[in-house]
Structure formats: C-alpha cells, structure tokens
Scaffold this motif. Structure first.
Motif, mmCIF file in Angstrom:
data_model
loop_
_atom_site.group_PDB
_atom_site.id
_atom_site.type_symbol
_atom_site.label_atom_id
_atom_site.label_comp_id
_atom_site.label_asym_id
_atom_site.label_seq_id
_atom_site.Cartn_x
_atom_site.Cartn_y
_atom_site.Cartn_z
ATOM 1 N N PRO A 76 0.754 -1.196 0.056
ATOM 2 C CA PRO A 76 0.009 -0.019 -0.044
ATOM 3 C C PRO A 76 0.800 1.388 0.087
ATOM 4 C CG PRO A 76 -0.697 -1.389 1.666
ATOM 5 C CD PRO A 76 0.744 -2.108 1.046
ATOM 6 N N HIS A 77 0.698 2.343 -0.928
ATOM 7 C CA HIS A 77 0.988 3.534 -1.018
ATOM 8 C C HIS A 77 2.495 3.512 -1.409
ATOM 9 C CE1 HIS A 77 -2.277 4.069 2.077
ATOM 10 N NE2 HIS A 77 -1.505 3.587 3.130
ATOM 11 N N LYS A 78 2.994 2.501 -2.189
ATOM 12 C CA LYS A 78 4.112 2.325 -2.768
ATOM 13 C C LYS A 78 3.798 2.044 -4.130
ATOM 14 C CE LYS A 78 6.353 2.469 1.047
ATOM 15 N NZ LYS A 78 7.208 3.836 1.513
ATOM 16 N N GLY A 79 2.955 2.469 -4.807
ATOM 17 C CA GLY A 79 2.604 2.471 -6.066
ATOM 18 C C GLY A 79 3.724 3.022 -7.140
ATOM 19 N N LEU A 80 4.332 3.956 -6.709
ATOM 20 C CA LEU A 80 5.225 4.698 -7.605
ATOM 21 C C LEU A 80 6.447 3.694 -8.199
ATOM 22 C CD1 LEU A 80 5.673 8.265 -6.478
ATOM 23 C CD2 LEU A 80 4.282 7.471 -8.283
ATOM 24 N N MET A 81 6.697 2.995 -7.177
ATOM 25 C CA MET A 81 7.733 1.715 -7.532
ATOM 26 C C MET A 81 7.455 1.078 -8.821
ATOM 27 S SD MET A 81 8.808 0.610 -3.547
ATOM 28 C CE MET A 81 9.959 -0.658 -4.161
ATOM 29 N N GLY A 82 5.927 0.429 -8.573
ATOM 30 C CA GLY A 82 5.597 -0.341 -9.840
ATOM 31 C C GLY A 82 5.484 0.779 -10.995
ATOM 32 N N MET A 83 5.214 1.788 -10.700
ATOM 33 C CA MET A 83 4.870 2.540 -12.005
ATOM 34 C C MET A 83 6.176 3.021 -12.657
ATOM 35 S SD MET A 83 5.051 6.182 -13.208
ATOM 36 C CE MET A 83 5.337 7.366 -11.636
ATOM 37 N N PHE A 84 7.270 3.305 -11.837
ATOM 38 C CA PHE A 84 8.652 3.888 -12.436
ATOM 39 C C PHE A 84 8.981 2.471 -13.143
ATOM 40 C CE2 PHE A 84 8.891 7.447 -9.494
ATOM 41 C CZ PHE A 84 9.140 8.247 -10.621
ATOM 42 N N THR A 85 8.651 1.406 -12.724
ATOM 43 C CA THR A 85 9.293 0.063 -13.518
ATOM 44 C C THR A 85 8.443 0.049 -15.030
ATOM 45 O OG1 THR A 85 9.595 -1.276 -11.469
ATOM 46 C CG2 THR A 85 9.233 -2.492 -13.567
ATOM 47 N N MET A 86 7.403 0.334 -14.949
ATOM 48 C CA MET A 86 6.551 0.373 -16.090
ATOM 49 C C MET A 86 7.202 1.320 -16.867
ATOM 50 S SD MET A 86 2.760 -0.612 -15.310
ATOM 51 C CE MET A 86 2.203 0.665 -13.954
ATOM 52 N N MET A 87 6.966 2.659 -16.508
ATOM 53 C CA MET A 87 7.638 3.745 -17.121
ATOM 54 C C MET A 87 8.919 3.806 -17.653
ATOM 55 S SD MET A 87 6.206 6.720 -18.077
ATOM 56 C CE MET A 87 5.089 7.328 -16.842
ATOM 57 N N ASN A 88 9.808 3.233 -17.026
ATOM 58 C CA ASN A 88 11.445 3.033 -17.671
ATOM 59 C C ASN A 88 11.486 2.074 -18.885
ATOM 60 O OD1 ASN A 88 12.483 5.051 -16.168
ATOM 61 N ND2 ASN A 88 12.672 3.468 -14.400
ATOM 62 N N THR A 89 10.570 1.023 -18.573
ATOM 63 C CA THR A 89 10.622 0.223 -19.825
ATOM 64 C C THR A 89 9.794 0.777 -20.848
ATOM 65 O OG1 THR A 89 10.316 -1.736 -18.307
ATOM 66 C CG2 THR A 89 9.351 -1.828 -20.712
ATOM 67 N N ALA A 90 8.924 1.704 -20.685
ATOM 68 C CA ALA A 90 8.232 2.266 -21.803
ATOM 69 C C ALA A 90 9.139 3.400 -22.369
ATOM 70 C CB ALA A 90 7.020 2.859 -21.248
ATOM 71 N N ARG A 91 9.605 4.094 -21.648
ATOM 72 C CA ARG A 91 10.697 5.151 -22.267
ATOM 73 C C ARG A 91 11.584 4.798 -23.250
ATOM 74 N NH1 ARG A 91 10.827 9.212 -16.433
ATOM 75 N NH2 ARG A 91 8.794 10.086 -17.226
ATOM 76 N N LEU A 92 12.294 3.584 -22.917
ATOM 77 C CA LEU A 92 13.237 3.080 -23.757
ATOM 78 C C LEU A 92 12.512 2.722 -25.001
ATOM 79 C CD1 LEU A 92 15.563 0.798 -21.568
ATOM 80 C CD2 LEU A 92 15.956 3.237 -22.582
ATOM 81 N N ALA A 93 11.505 2.049 -24.952
ATOM 82 C CA ALA A 93 10.532 1.705 -26.043
ATOM 83 C C ALA A 93 10.169 2.823 -26.934
ATOM 84 C CB ALA A 93 9.237 0.757 -25.469
ATOM 85 N N VAL A 94 9.691 3.880 -26.479
ATOM 86 C CA VAL A 94 9.239 4.952 -27.207
ATOM 87 C C VAL A 94 10.400 5.609 -27.932
ATOM 88 C CG1 VAL A 94 8.296 7.530 -26.912
ATOM 89 C CG2 VAL A 94 7.391 5.619 -25.931
ATOM 90 N N GLY A 95 11.708 5.669 -27.255
ATOM 91 C CA GLY A 95 12.854 6.270 -28.074
ATOM 92 C C GLY A 95 13.050 5.361 -29.222
ATOM 93 N N LEU A 96 12.709 4.118 -29.084
ATOM 94 C CA LEU A 96 12.755 3.327 -30.642
ATOM 95 C C LEU A 96 11.834 3.336 -31.380
ATOM 96 C CD1 LEU A 96 13.705 -0.194 -28.793
ATOM 97 C CD2 LEU A 96 15.269 1.074 -30.205
ATOM 98 N N GLN A 97 10.614 4.048 -31.065
ATOM 99 C CA GLN A 97 9.621 4.503 -31.864
ATOM 100 C C GLN A 97 9.967 5.625 -32.711
ATOM 101 O OE1 GLN A 97 6.270 5.477 -29.580
ATOM 102 N NE2 GLN A 97 5.412 3.397 -29.537
ATOM 103 N N GLY A 98 10.804 6.667 -32.144
ATOM 104 C CA GLY A 98 11.373 7.998 -32.679
ATOM 105 C C GLY A 98 12.326 7.244 -33.732
ATOM 106 N N LEU A 99 13.384 6.277 -33.329
ATOM 107 C CA LEU A 99 14.163 5.752 -34.252
ATOM 108 C C LEU A 99 13.700 4.986 -35.543
ATOM 109 C CD1 LEU A 99 17.242 4.882 -34.972
ATOM 110 C CD2 LEU A 99 16.844 2.680 -33.342
ATOM 111 N N GLY A 100 12.460 4.339 -35.403
ATOM 112 C CA GLY A 100 11.943 3.584 -36.202
ATOM 113 C C GLY A 100 11.298 4.446 -37.528
ATOM 114 N N LEU A 101 10.804 5.633 -37.010
ATOM 115 C CA LEU A 101 9.967 6.484 -37.964
ATOM 116 C C LEU A 101 10.929 7.205 -38.673
ATOM 117 C CD1 LEU A 101 7.048 7.780 -35.556
ATOM 118 C CD2 LEU A 101 7.101 6.385 -37.511
ATOM 119 N N SER A 102 12.210 7.509 -38.060
ATOM 120 C CA SER A 102 13.126 8.301 -38.749
ATOM 121 C C SER A 102 13.706 7.309 -39.722
ATOM 122 C CB SER A 102 14.312 8.639 -37.521
ATOM 123 O OG SER A 102 14.036 9.595 -36.721
#
Length: 596
Positions: free
Chosen positions: A282-308
């Motif tokens: 309880p009240h520690k949801g940011l830990m899980g959120m950052f796990t998801m977010m960091n994975t997604a941030r690298l993935a979105v970087g690859l989106q920019g690369l692919g479109l380029s």
C-alpha cells in the motif's frame, strides 16, 4: 505511399560489430542467443513487419479506431486484429520474457531490433502490444505469487494485453494530484473508481481480456505522491485462482481525436467500482509505476528511431529518382534531362543529418537495451551496479533524443519531397504526424530533461555520467593511434571534458538558486545526447574499419561520422551557451507581462 524495408545490415552491424552482443550474451549465460538464432529472428521479423504490418500503416491512418458509445467497445482498423493473431502465433509477444512466464527467455537486446522494425512498419499497431511489456515487468518485480501465476502467462503469450493507467483529466506528470479511489473489499480485492485519460490500447478487439495497471488512492492514503498505490484491474474479472468472472466495471468512455497514430486506440477509461487487486505494498505504487515507465521510455525512444529510418529510406529513394535542375558544379547525369536532387548540397545536408542521427541513434538505443540485460544478468555484482547506473542515466537521453531527432528526421525527409511530401500520396506527412507524439507520451522532453539533470546527475551525484565519461576516456586511450579513429579522438575527448565542466558549473549555480537546474535541463539533455552520439560514431568507425562489410558500407560510416562531427556535434556550442545564460533570462519577465 511510403514503404519500409528492415535495415538488417546496419542492425547486425550495431549488434555484433559495435556493441558486441555475442560475447555479452555468452557471458550472461544466454546460451540460446547464438548468432544463428539471432539472425533467424531478424530475418523473420523483417518478413513479418515488411509484408504484414507495413501495408496496414496507411490503412490505420485512414480508418482509425471506432468506438461504440453504447457498449464502450473499440474496433481496430481493417487487418489490425488479424495481424495481431499472426504476431501471437509467431511467438513475438514473449520473445524476451522468461521461460517461467511462458516466454522464450532471450535477452532484452535481442528483441530491440524487432521493436524498431514494428515501430517503423506500423507505429499505431505497435502501440497495442507495447505496454504489455511494462505490465509484465511490473508484475515480475512487484506482483505477489498468485498474481504472477494467474496474470503473467496469458500476458506474455499475448492472449491478454496490458495498459498503464496513470494520467487523469486534472493531473499529468504531477501524480500527487490524482483522485482515483480504491476501497477495500471483504474478499481482499478493491473497488476502483475514477477516470483515466490518454490510455493507449485501453480497449480493442485483439484479445478477450485486458489488464489495466491503475494508480489509485486507498482511504488512509497520505497526501501527495507518497499516498499512491498500484492495482491490477482486468477487463474481465479474474479471481485469485485464475477463474474468469463477469465483465468488470471498466469501459472506454471515448476515443481521443489525435494529430497522428490514428490506428492506435487512445482511450478515456472510466472505472466505476471495478474489481482490482493491489500490486505491491500500500502507498508504494510509484515503485511499480517507474518500473513500467522506464521500460516504456526506452521503447518510445525506439519509436522515434524507427520512424526516422523509414522516413530516410523513402527520402533516399525519392532523391535518387527525382530530377530537378543541374548540379552547381556541372552536369552529373548528361543522359538525363536534369540531375537527380541527391546531387544538390542542401538535399545532401538533410539526408546526411538523418543518416547520422539514425545510424548513430541505433547503436545508442541498442546499447541501452544491452544495459538492461547487464543490470540483471551480469555475473559480477559490480558490473551489474555499474550497468544499472549507466542505464538510469541513459534512459532519459535515449527517450528524449531519439524522439526529438525523430521529429527532425521525418520533417527533413518530408522536405526532400518538396510539395509532394505535404500531400498524402507519398505517406511522408503521416510519418511526420506520427512522430510528434513520441516526444510527449511516457514523459515529455522537458520531463526527461529534469529526470536527467535533477535526479540522475544532481541527486545521484552523476554516477551514470562518471561511467560514461570513463567509457569515453578508455576508448580514446585505446584508439589514440588507430588510423581510422585519429581524427575523432581529440574532439571527442575535448567534448567529454567540456561535458564534465558544464555539469560542475550547473551544480555550483544550483547551490545558490535551485531554478538553475530547471533552466539548464533541456539544453543539458540535448548537449548530453549529442556528445553521447559522438562517442558511438567514433566507435562505429573503428568497428567498421575491421569489419567484413564492403568498402561502400565502411565508407558510409566514415563519411557519416565526419559529417556528424563537423555539422551536428557543433550544436553543443549553442546548448552550452544557452546554459550559460542562466535562470534569470527565463524567469525575470513577470507572467502577466508576456502579452503586455
């Protein structure tokens, strides 16, 4: 209509010759990640993305998703659902997930080229399975035993998909303001009530169930971000024994009308007492959120690369075929009524800008993926710690720079077409529109800049920066007499020293005025990205010099590196100068005086 062909030669060069994944995988115990297997995966990934996904790119943009207001159901564009079935049947969903979870157990870096191919072929379609990977990581790292037993296998196999439900109408980055409520129930579940917006793949017709990872507040939650908990809320209720129940009280209220990625369902999700299960403490949801977010941030970087890369491919094809005027230095193709526009210096400027940012960015992005593997699987604890520090430092750079360069490259490529780029016929305007979102979701460029300078450099005392500067110095020392690298060593070493000094100067000014961090953050981020790319270009030249690739390939690397050092790296001078302007140049003007 734009086309796509996976750049397999350059992908292999980045993986094998520059980064050296074969030795790294072997050291980490990934015995199944041999070169033969990786090559087969790349070949099959190219076939799938080129023949199945790419032809649907324009279809998705034209049709978009459809929302049934009565039921909340979302229907995806023609062919999208069938393509997803082929994706699941091909085993792509679980390529890098653990075998215990039903995946194939390959290293993260082995899946990154496939991710790039998917995003280049059809970014909107690629958004549907995108967040399943983040949800998987959150459950692996924070889920209870029963949650992992029940939810992981269908998620990894692609039979279910995942989402990340963070943003609310009144709060975006400042999650401390969120209002979604979670009420405890007698059976151990929670009743989730609230509205989330901008939810990628919040509803669709690909799978029977969707797992929403939702941030909400418990009744006794303290105020601010320290009172946030994470819950898993299935579209169809799921019991602790895995038994499926009734449709849950969650539905798509509407679809956003967007500038691009029309084929991606961006949903307003309404939770009306939906059954959810607490993930982590309880009240520690940011830990899980950052796990998801960091994975997604690298993935979105690859989106920019692919479109380029896709934009560059199409601009190159057009520039070689389009006849306009004669070269300033004299006729180059006397048998034609005019020379192809690729002979003109300004067209070369745009194409080489794209080439240098795409090929250098590919190595940078792939290396970040390898750091994910090293941070978890390196045999030495010190190496794991070092990889984790460098990964944290590089994540905002990869996300922000590859996406900002994605916008730049798609616009340069469109410009090569002239007026033909502005109309829909060639598909270039779609790439430019689609690229724009990548700088916004999963944290804007400004948020990445604050994360880099405020947290990764100032708060963590530059642990990752020190690792990177050490890598640069080691490379420069080892290759000082290398004939292919000689012209790049001195400017690279000088930029590394300047980078260190600039960091210290910002830190000193921030002691007296905390606003100096925010004022410098964007320019520091971009400065860091350009110096990072200089390092990877110097390494690429050395790697190509000893590779078995044809001379034309090696010459392409040398000349692209020379262009980068001469015409792109000097952008750091402007960013350093802007940082020197300090916070006062941004904050002196009263807010009411902006339109006076």
């Amino acid at each position: 209509m734009s086309t796509y062909k996976a750049p397999l030669n350059d992908m292999r060069f980045a993986l094998y010759d520059v980064i050296g994944v074969e030795a790294a995988f072997q050291k980490m115990g990934f015995d199944d990640a041999s070169r033969d297997i990786l090559d087969a995966i790349l070949d099959e990934g190219a076939r799938f993305t080129e023949t199945v996904l790419s032809p649907l790119n324009e279809v998705g943009d034209r049709e978009g998703c459809k929302h049934d207001k009565a039921t909340g159901a979302v229907t995806t564009p023609t062919g999208f659902k069938q393509a997803y079935a082929q994706y699941v049947d091909g085993g792509w969903a679980g390529l890098t997930a653990s075998t215990e979870s039903g995946g194939q157990g390959l290293p993260h870096a082995a899946g990154v080229p496939i991710k790039e191919m998917i995003d280049a072929a059809n970014l909107a379609w690629g958004n549907f399975p995108l967040l399943s990977h983040g949800a998987t990581e959150a459950l692996v790292q924070h889920g209870s035993d029963w949650q992992q037993d029940v939810f992981l296998k269908p998620l990894v196999e692609g039979r279910w998909t995942g989402t990340m439900c963070l943003t609310e109408p009144h709060c975006g980055t400042d999650l401390g303001l969120l209002k979604t409520r979670a009420e405890p129930q007698q059976d151990g579940s929670y009743s989730i009530t609230g509205t989330k917006i901008f939810i990628t793949a919040g509803d669709h017709d690909f799978t029977d169930n969707i797992l929403h990872l939702v941030l909400a507040r418990l009744p006794d939650a303290p105020a601010g971000s320290k009172g946030i908990s994470l819950f898993i809320v299935p579209k169809i209720q799921v019991g602790t024994d895995g038994t499926l129940g009734e449709p849950n009280a969650v539905r798509c209220g509407s679809l956003e009308h967007k500038m691009g990625i029309h084929g991606s369902a961006t949903c307003v999700m309404n939770f009306d007492g939906a059954q959810g299960w607490l993930v982590g403490k309880p009240h520690k949801g940011l830990m899980g959120m950052f796990t998801m977010m960091n994975t997604a941030r690298l993935a979105v970087g690859l989106q920019g690369l692919g479109l380029s890369d896709r934009a560059l491919q199409n601009a190159l094809r057009y520039s070689r075929d389009r006849l306009q005027m004669r070269a300033l230095s004299g006729t180059q193709f006397p048998d034609k009524p005019a020379d192809p526009i690729i002979v003109h210096p300004d067209v070369r400027r745009m194409l080489l800008t794209c080439k240098s940012l795409v090929e250098g960015g590919r190595v940078m992005g792939y290396h970040a993926a390898l750091l994910v593997d090293l941070a978890h699987n390196a045999p030495d604890a010190a190496e794991r710690e070092q990889a984790d520090a460098l990964l944290g430092f590089m994540t905002p750079i990869v996300k922000a720079c590859l996406t900002e360069w994605g916008v730049e490259c798609t616009y340069h490529a469109l410009q090569c077409f002239g007026g033909h780029g502005y109309i829909a016929e060639h598909g270039m305007e779609q790439l430019a529109r689609d690229a724009r979102i990548t700088t916004l979701y999963e944290g804007t460029t400004g948020i990445q800049a604050l994360d880099l300078l405020g947290r990764k450099v100032m708060q963590l005392q530059g642990a990752g920066l020190r690792v990177f500067l050490g890598m640069i110095e080691q490379f420069c020392s080892e290759n000082a007499s290398h004939p292919a690298a000689a012209e790049f060593i001195a400017p690279l070493r000088a930029k590394a020293g300047e980078w260190q000094q600039l960091t210290m100067q910002i830190g000193q000014r921030a002691v007296a005025n905390a606003d100096e961090v925010g004022a410098a953050a964007y320019d520091y981020l971009m400065y860091s990205g350009y110096v990072s790319l200089a390092y990877w270009w110097a390494r690429s030249v050395v790697a190509s010099d000893t590779s078995a690739y044809p001379e034309a390939f090696r010459a392409g690397k040398r000349e692209a590196a020379r262009f980068y050092f001469a015409r792109i790296l000097p952008r750091t001078l402007a960013h350093a100068s802007a940082i020197g302007g300090g916070a006062a140049t941004l904050l002196a003007l009263d807010a009411e005086a902006f339109d006076a």
